[in-house]
Design an enzyme around this catalytic site. Structure first.
Site, mmCIF file in Angstrom:
data_model
loop_
_atom_site.group_PDB
_atom_site.id
_atom_site.type_symbol
_atom_site.label_atom_id
_atom_site.label_comp_id
_atom_site.label_asym_id
_atom_site.label_seq_id
_atom_site.Cartn_x
_atom_site.Cartn_y
_atom_site.Cartn_z
ATOM 1 C CG ASN A 196 -1.539 6.528 -1.608
ATOM 2 O OD1 ASN A 196 -2.404 6.949 -2.354
ATOM 3 N ND2 ASN A 196 -0.243 6.709 -1.866
ATOM 4 C CD GLU A 197 -0.034 6.067 -5.568
ATOM 5 O OE1 GLU A 197 1.171 6.185 -5.262
ATOM 6 O OE2 GLU A 197 -0.609 6.844 -6.368
ATOM 7 C CD GLU A 233 -3.210 9.874 -5.517
ATOM 8 O OE1 GLU A 233 -2.227 10.116 -6.272
ATOM 9 O OE2 GLU A 233 -3.092 9.350 -4.406
#
Length: 1443
Positions: free
Chosen positions: A450-451, A549
């Site tokens: 994630n990210e 998101e």
């Protein structure tokens, strides 16, 4: 053949899996060794919580107090049951958090250091019939710090959380444990450690199956489907593949042919076997997303049959489906969309975070929240990489519901090391999770992290340029050379992307797997957050291929389930305790107080004399001195008494105490205690707007029904307090539930039952008047006057029924009821202010050589020797003066907690400062306090001390040895039970308060037992000590109650927040509000969106009691507007070459806080979830939007089928329900899976065309309707031509939205049906109730004066209960400004000055009265009093009267 069968049966069970039969976790907390004998899941925090429930991390700022968990080591010990002898034995461990040393039968066998791995330890050479396992876990915070120091000067970013993440711990990326456990911007720091899965012992002789996975390799349309079945076989220490056969069975049954299984060695103990099954397509029932088809599931049983006739098997849930991620070349980038079973799907969805701040059994949480996701039209959930790989129950439920899962590997927002040990551990983690999860048809995508790609590409942490290559290589080593490599080696048949967000294929082809701009909307998926721009301006949103998101925060608004107390629960407690009372009643020769003679004489008087003589009869000294209703009660009992034993109703001077007489009287008390049962039941049913478990309510019932003081006074000493105080609880319950007429009736009855209630009459008077005044404000003068008249009529009628027979003898009645000649204090001083006053006078008298009659033990008037004598008027003034603060609070802060505290304060005022107070009078405050301190555990500090003081204060009433052997154990048992229920609250008390409570036991022992042996010549001394002890506790509690009163506030909308905060926390800008929001400047962003972007309101940033409730409602309204605006934007762009996914952040919460979630921590739907349901409706989504060019755009999206329908647009007025104009735009063709823009019209033209007043766009709004081709199905929405904040009518006119008419219960499904009425059109109408259930609609727009709705409760619920509990919120209700803060402060200051001034005047007046009264007394009068032995006089109670 028979021999072979016998042999097979005898030896086929050599393979076995043994689980632990017992386990224990030990650790040190606050320098104390604690342990929990509990099977996994178990952790330091869960163990601590089981012992100290009030330390829940969700309560107030407890997260700050729980950070010690991360610096605490622990030891887990377990014992396995009997194990059969075998050649091989392996210990299996998984979900061990995090770093630990494994000790088997006393010897170390290895270590664990990755909580996401499944570990195997060979214990074949150390296996015993019974085996001991020990896991010594390191403190995670310390281990993380040590790992970071060992790497220095290399840093892994971020080293610590940002400052907004209060109490966040550092270096979580140095450990393979859930990243969120050290804090995140939506959750607390809970650096827990523990064992979350039960250890297993695998025992076998040859080989055994360890794991399996199934993957579909063929395309959806292939006639012959290829299903790959892979198994992991435990076959230790062999270079030869395991011999045996893998047998696959499906339920429902499937026909297939199979290839031979091929093996390859994985490590020294495991072999991987692979075989393909060929299945004809027509044999298969396919698994589909909900809304597209059925969720057909198969249970595959894979059995391994080794050549040694050793059989082992494993089951996997499986569904036939294909999943593709299409990334085709487009003119401006690459597409990015999913195909499920070869059908493109717009992924409407959300992001999933862990279910709680600590790990436990989440099965119920999964079931409810995943069902809510389906109900809102969500098709995909992304399991975020900073949390956990969810438990099997999560994926099983998703399979069952037809939800798709995007699964991140457990890496988030950090850099990670790349040494060989770490990468090897990660590779095994990835492999373990793929084997565990990949058979689930719900999982259709995996992402590496994630990210992390975006973090490095945009250099979140300002890493120096010269160091960037090092971190790029770390990233490449971890995600390309380890995670992706392992995924490929496992032959994963669903898509994998390196990161989220990423450029998809472009990121994989970029150097080190990092694109220049991972946020490029033309590639892959995008995360987008913007808290500064107008969230209704679609030009601010990225035209992305896939939004994985996005979202906005709101404050948690969570109604916990209010437990509806079962009457039979209370009855059970009552019957058990009544049985004990009846057993005592059989003991005729128990202590015989004078109250037996008093009440027997009253039976005789009311039975034998005419009513006109009741208050004149003086044959016995025990004359009737209770109000008429109690006399009527005695008259009622006398009818049965005369039949049972005529002696009971015989008037004579001397006492009558035969066995029959005593037994009858005792049994009447037991049976009339039925009112305590009803009082406790109704008291528990009061709606406190917070969650109470059944256990909690049973504890409340226990503290009331089994109250030790009540038991001692009524069933040992003898009185009817249970009858009276049960009615008192009924009064309080009725009043707090808003049943004012019932409350008035009960209280009026109480006043004429026992005149003691005159002391709390000021409470009733002010409380009733305040409620009537509230009615006047809400519903007008006429309604309020009628309410006042009705209540007054009740009081007058009850009084008339009581006093009418005695109108000619009111003077005599008053003389009997108010005998002021009895003296200031009783022979045994009640533990109040005058006990201290007497004691000081006694000390001063001894100091000056005077004798005092204060310890004579006689009832009468005595003179103080040194201090001024106190006349009755002085006690009256002091009593009333001490009530003033509580009375003021009742008027200014009308709420349940205020009412209870005020009632207790007023009751204590009369006890502390009243004239000739009896120790029994403490029950008036003690009984309500006993129940309320469990409903408000934070008040144990107050009411716990009051309980100890009050109960111990009545013990001297019982002085005979046999009875003391009963009452002293009863007191100690009641005290220990109370301390057990409040153990955590007791720990938080200061040392003096703890000593006060603990010292009550030796003090009681001294007063009741030791003093008779040690000090037989000083019988009054122990009584004096007890009086002073009680007085100090009562006065201290009284002071604390009044201090608490001035911190009480009312928060009906946010009951779950109320349950985890104090009143000082519940305003915008409080320390708690700032601490609970872990997002940087989060509260300021919420406030800005409310006041700047959407609503013309500036009054939520103050202490006004409604402000915080309004703030929460508006924050959730804005969250709903903003998040649904962005999701509607992505939906309007639906198309294979446009946007094909919108996953808002986030679905759920880990605690009650400000967050982005649409479901709160208690699983209730927030307004956003209702709005998302409208956006994600798969059948058809209708979206209207006024764009930046003042054009009304209308979009229609149909996910699955092409259709057609008719469009109508109306213009309406905000000031009425009139339709100003309407245009029918005819039929439109709707293509499937596209954002069909079917109308674009200038707003000004439309408003003018449809008769909106010129220049008054803010007076009108549009309603848009799309009627399907069948003419029956209708979809509607609305849109304002101007921003919401410009609609002035919301701040000018109250729409008066309210319940209309009666509620009814549908007999078919027990749903509640009702109507809502409104005077004006109103958007964002929000219905609230503390009851759990589902609304047919909520957070809706009313375009007509009536709206029909239903509520489906989770359990049986009456309309009366529902209607009294439900609340309605809407814009015009909350946008009216309250008084200015300066005005509120001024009023408060005026009240404080007034109260202080009046109190000073009262104290001065009392001093003057006492001074002049004392001058009229003679010292000689008091000196002539003779001293005597107090103990016999107390025992005889010849002058012992009721208050």
């Amino acid at each position: 053949m028979m021999f072979f069968l016998f042999f097979f049966i005898a030896f086929a069970d050599c393979y076995s899996i043994s689980s632990i039969k017992s386990s224990n976790l030990t650790f040190t907390a606050e320098k104390k060794l604690l342990s929990c004998s509990k099977l996994p899941p178990v952790s330091i925090y869960s163990c601590f919580l089981s012992k100290f429930p009030s330390e829940n991390i969700n309560n107030r700022t407890n997260d700050a107090n729980l950070q010690w968990t991360g610096s605490t080591k622990s030891s887990f010990e377990a014992e396995f049951g009997t194990v059969k002898p075998a050649k091989f034995a392996f210990l299996q461990l998984e979900n061990v958090d995090t770093i630990g040393e494994i000790i088997w039968n006393g010897a170390k066998i290895g270590n664990v250091k990755n909580s996401f791995r499944k570990y195997l330890f060979d214990v074949s050479k150390s296996i015993n019939p019974t085996n001991q396992l020990q896991i010594d876990l390191q403190a995670p915070v310390i281990a993380a710090k040590q790992a970071a120091e060992a790497q220095f000067p290399i840093k892994q970013y971020p080293e610590c959380p940002v400052s907004a993440q209060t109490n966040g711990q550092c270096h979580v990326n140095m450990l393979r444990k859930p990243q969120y456990s050290f804090s995140w911007d939506w959750g607390p720091s809970m650096p827990d450690s523990g064992i979350y899965d039960s250890p297993k012992l695998l025992v076998f002789d040859s080989s055994a199956i360890f794991d399996a996975k199934l993957q579909l390799l063929s395309a959806f349309s292939d006639d012959l489907q290829i299903l790959q079945v892979q198994v992991l076989i435990l076959h230790p220490n062999s270079e030869i593949a395991p011999a045996g056969q893998a047998i696959v069975n499906f339920k429902p049954a499937l026909k297939f042919s199979a290839d031979a299984m091929k093996f390859e060695k994985v490590d020294e103990n495991l072999w991987k076997g692979t075989m393909n099954l060929q299945i004809e397509r027509e044999e298969i029932n396919w698994w589909w997303i909900h809304g597209m088809g059925k969720q057909n599931l198969y249970t595959a049983t894979i059995t391994w049959d080794s050549t040694s006739i050793e059989i082992s098997s494993i089951e996997k849930q499986f569904g036939f489906r294909t999943a593709e991620l299409v990334q085709d070349q487009l003119q401006d980038g690459l597409s990015f969309y999913f195909k499920i079973n070869e059908k493109p799907v717009f992924m409407s969805g959300s992001n999933w975070i862990p279910s709680s701040s600590y790990i436990g059994d989440f099965s119920d949480y999964y079931a409810d929240n995943l069902q809510s996701a389906v109900d809102a039209g969500i098709k995909m959930l992304r399991v975020w990489g900073g949390g956990i790989y969810e438990q099997d129950a999560f994926y099983s439920k998703a399979n069952e519901l037809g939800l798709l899962i995007w699964q991140d590997f457990a890496f988030a927002c950090s850099t990670y090391e790349n040494d060989d040990d770490f990468l090897d551990s990660v590779a095994k983690e990835v492999s373990d999770q793929i084997w565990r999860l990949s058979s689930n048809p719900s999982i259709v995508a995996w992402a590496g992290n994630n990210e992390n790609e975006a973090a490095l590409a945009t250099n979140w942490w300002s890493i120096p340029d010269e160091e960037m290559d090092f971190y790029y290589k770390q990233y490449s080593d971890l995600y390309i050379n380890t995670v992706q490599k392992t995924v490929l080696s496992e032959g994963l048949s669903v898509p994998f992307v390196l990161s989220s967000p990423s450029n998809g294929k472009m990121s994989e082809n970029s150097p080190n797997g990092i694109a220049k701009n991972p946020y490029d909307p033309n590639f892959g998926d995008v995360h987008f957050y913007d808290y500064k721009s107008d969230c209704t301006d679609w030009t601010k949103f990225p035209k992305t291929r896939f939004a994985s998101e996005f979202g906005y925060q709101s404050v948690a608004k969570t109604y916990e389930n209010f437990f509806r107390m079962d009457f039979w629960d209370c009855t059970g407690i009552f019957l058990i305790f009544s049985g004990f009372k009846i057993l005592l009643a059989q003991k005729y020769d128990l202590y015989h107080s004078t109250d037996f003679d008093v009440h027997r004489n009253w039976l005789a008087i009311t039975n034998s004399k005419p009513i006109s003589e009741w208050y004149f009869e003086i044959t016995s000294e025990w004359t009737l001195d209770y109000p008429p209703f109690f006399a009527y009660f005695e008259k009622f009992l006398s009818k049965y008494a005369a039949k049972y034993d005529p002696l009971l109703v015989k008037i004579q001077k001397d006492p009558i105490s035969t066995d029959n007489v005593v037994f009858f009287q005792k049994m009447t008390v037991v049976f009339t205690d039925i009112t305590i049962l009803f009082g406790a039941y109704f008291f528990c049913k009061v709606k406190y707007n917070k969650k109470f478990s059944r256990k909690n309510n049973l504890e409340v019932a226990f503290l009331i029904i089994c109250n030790a003081a009540l038991f001692i006074i009524d069933h040992i000493h003898f009185q009817y307090n249970g009858l009276i105080l049960g009615l008192l609880l009924c009064f309080l319950a009725a009043f707090m539930n808003g049943k004012l007429k019932t409350a008035a009736l009960v209280f009026s009855f109480l006043l004429h039952l026992k005149h003691l209630f005159l002391y709390v009459a000021p409470f009733a008077g002010i409380a009733f008047l305040q409620q009537i005044n509230s009615t006047r404000i809400r519903r007008g003068n006429k309604t309020a006057f009628l309410q006042l008249a009705f209540i007054a009529s009740i009081v007058l009628l009850v009084s008339a029924a009581s006093l009418f027979p005695f109108l000619s003898q009111l003077d005599q009645l008053a003389a009997r009821l108010f005998p002021f000649k009895r003296g200031l204090t009783h022979s045994y001083w009640a533990g109040n202010f005058w006990a201290i006053y007497n004691f000081v006078d006694l000390l001063l008298a001894r100091l000056f050589g005077m004798k005092s009659a204060l310890t004579s033990g006689l009832v009468g008037e005595f003179s103080h020797q040194v201090l001024p004598n106190v006349p009755p008027l002085a006690t009256f003034i002091l009593t009333f003066a001490s009530m003033i603060p509580a009375l003021l609070k009742i008027w200014t802060k009308p709420e349940k907690k205020t009412w209870i505290l005020s009632f207790c304060s007023i009751a204590l005022s009369s006890f502390i400062f009243g004239w000739h107070v009896h120790e029994k009078a403490i029950l008036l405050a003690l009984l309500p306090a006993s129940g309320f301190m469990l409903l408000e555990k934070s008040l144990f500090r107050i009411f716990g001390i009051l309980m100890v003081a009050g109960v111990s204060g009545v013990l001297p009433l019982i002085f005979t040895e046999f009875e003391q052997s009963i009452v002293i154990p009863v007191y100690i048992l009641y005290l220990l039970t109370t301390l057990y229920l409040f153990q955590a609250d007791f720990q938080r008390m200061n040392i003096i308060e703890k000593l006060y409570i603990i010292s009550s036991v030796p003090l009681v022992a001294f007063v009741q037992i030791w003093s008779k042996v040690l000090l037989p010549s000083l019988p009054f001394l122990p009584l004096l000590v007890q009086s002073l002890y009680t007085a100090l506790g009562v006065l201290y509690s009284f002071i604390l109650i009044n201090l608490e009163l001035f911190s009480v506030d009312s928060w009906g909308l946010i009951s779950s927040i109320e349950s985890v905060t104090s009143s000082a926390d519940r305003y915008f800008g409080s320390a708690w509000a700032a601490q609970r929001n872990h997002h940087q400047d989060g509260n300021e962003q919420i406030y800005g969106f409310i006041t700047v972007s959407h609503f013309s309101v500036n009054h939520i940033y103050n202490f006004y009691q409604e402000a915080f409730k309004n703030f929460i409602y508006l924050s959730q309204t804005v969250q709903s507007i903003c998040t649904s605006s962005q999701s509607n934007f992505y939906r309007s762009r639906a198309g294979l070459q446009s946007t094909m996914g919108a996953l808002y952040w986030q679905l759920n919460d880990v605690w009650s806080t400000a967050s982005w979630s649409s479901l709160d921590y208690s699983k209730n739907w927030k307004p956003l979830h209702y709005q998302i349901k409208k956006s994600f409706n798969s059948e058809l989504t209708l979206i209207a939007k006024v764009n930046e060019n003042d054009q009304l755009e209308v979009f229609v999206i149909s996910d699955y089928v092409a259709t057609k329908g008719r469009l109508k647009v109306q213009t309406r007025s905000w000031r009425s329900f009139d339709t100003l104009g309407e245009v029918d735009y005819g039929m439109f063709e709707i293509k499937k899976l596209e954002g069909n823009l079917i109308l674009t019209k200038n707003v000004g033209f439309l408003l003018n065309q449809m008769n909106c007043p010129y220049g008054k766009w803010n007076e009108c709004y549009f309603t848009i309707s799309f009627i399907m081709n069948d003419g029956l199905t209708l979809f509607t929405t609305w849109e304002s031509p101007v921003p919401i904040r410009e609609i002035k009518v919301f701040t000018e006119l109250d729409a008066n939205v309210a319940f209309f008419g009666d509620c009814s219960v549908d007999p078919k499904d027990q749903s509640l049906e009702f109507e809502i009425s409104s005077a004006l059109p109103q958007p964002f109408i929000w219905l609230e109730t503390t009851y759990i259930g589902k609304w047919s609609d909520n957070f809706f727009m009313m375009t007509s004066s009536r709206s029909f709705l239903t509520f489906m409760p989770a359990y049986e619920l009456t309309c009366e209960e529902f209607m009294k509990d439900a609340q309605i919120y809407y814009p015009s209700k909350v946008l009216v400004p309250p008084p200015k803060p300066s005005e509120v402060s001024s009023i408060k200051n005026i009240f404080m000055i007034f109260a202080i001034t009046m109190l000073s005047i009262v104290v001065l007046s009392c001093c003057l009265i006492c001074y002049y009264a004392s001058r009229e007394e003679t010292v000689q009068q008091s000196r002539n009093l003779k001293f005597g032995n107090i103990a016999p006089r107390i025992g005889q109670r010849k002058k012992y009267r009721q208050l």
